[in-house]
Design a protein around this motif. Sequence first.
Motif, PDB file in Angstrom:
ATOM      1  N   THR A   3       0.765  -1.305   0.003  1.00 32.06           N
ATOM      2  CA  THR A   3      -0.113  -0.011   0.177  1.00 32.06           C
ATOM      3  C   THR A   3       0.918   1.095  -0.268  1.00 32.06           C
ATOM      4  N   GLN A   7       0.729   4.300  -2.713  1.00 33.81           N
ATOM      5  CA  GLN A   7       0.412   5.763  -2.286  1.00 33.81           C
ATOM      6  C   GLN A   7       1.314   6.680  -2.541  1.00 33.81           C
ATOM      7  N   GLU A  22      -5.377   1.191   0.815  1.00 38.81           N
ATOM      8  CA  GLU A  22      -5.624  -0.009   1.712  1.00 38.81           C
ATOM      9  C   GLU A  22      -5.540  -1.250   0.782  1.00 38.81           C
ATOM     10  N   ALA A  24      -4.927  -5.860   2.120  1.00 41.85           N
ATOM     11  CA  ALA A  24      -4.116  -6.714   2.761  1.00 41.85           C
ATOM     12  C   ALA A  24      -3.493  -7.784   2.059  1.00 41.85           C
TER      13      ALA A  24
END
Length: 79
Positions: A3, A7, A22, A24
């Motif tokens: 992530t 970003q 987000e 996982a």
Amino acid sequence: MDTRTIQTLIEQGLPGAEVLVEGADGVHFEARVVSAAFAGKLPLARHRMVYATLGELMGGAIHALSLRTLTPEEAARAG
């Protein structure tokens, strides 16, 4: 893929953007991108702007990216 990398790439491609990513599992991600550059643009154009910051990673290292793209004014109204 992680992530933080996504970003950073979006922030570099859209200077001044507020970005939250987000995800996982390392291949499916969700991003909220707030940028003044989105003003006056339709959602598809906004998404293309974000995808352009990620280049060849889209469809490769990033299997899926769900986007929520907002101007600062829209983000303020959304709370």
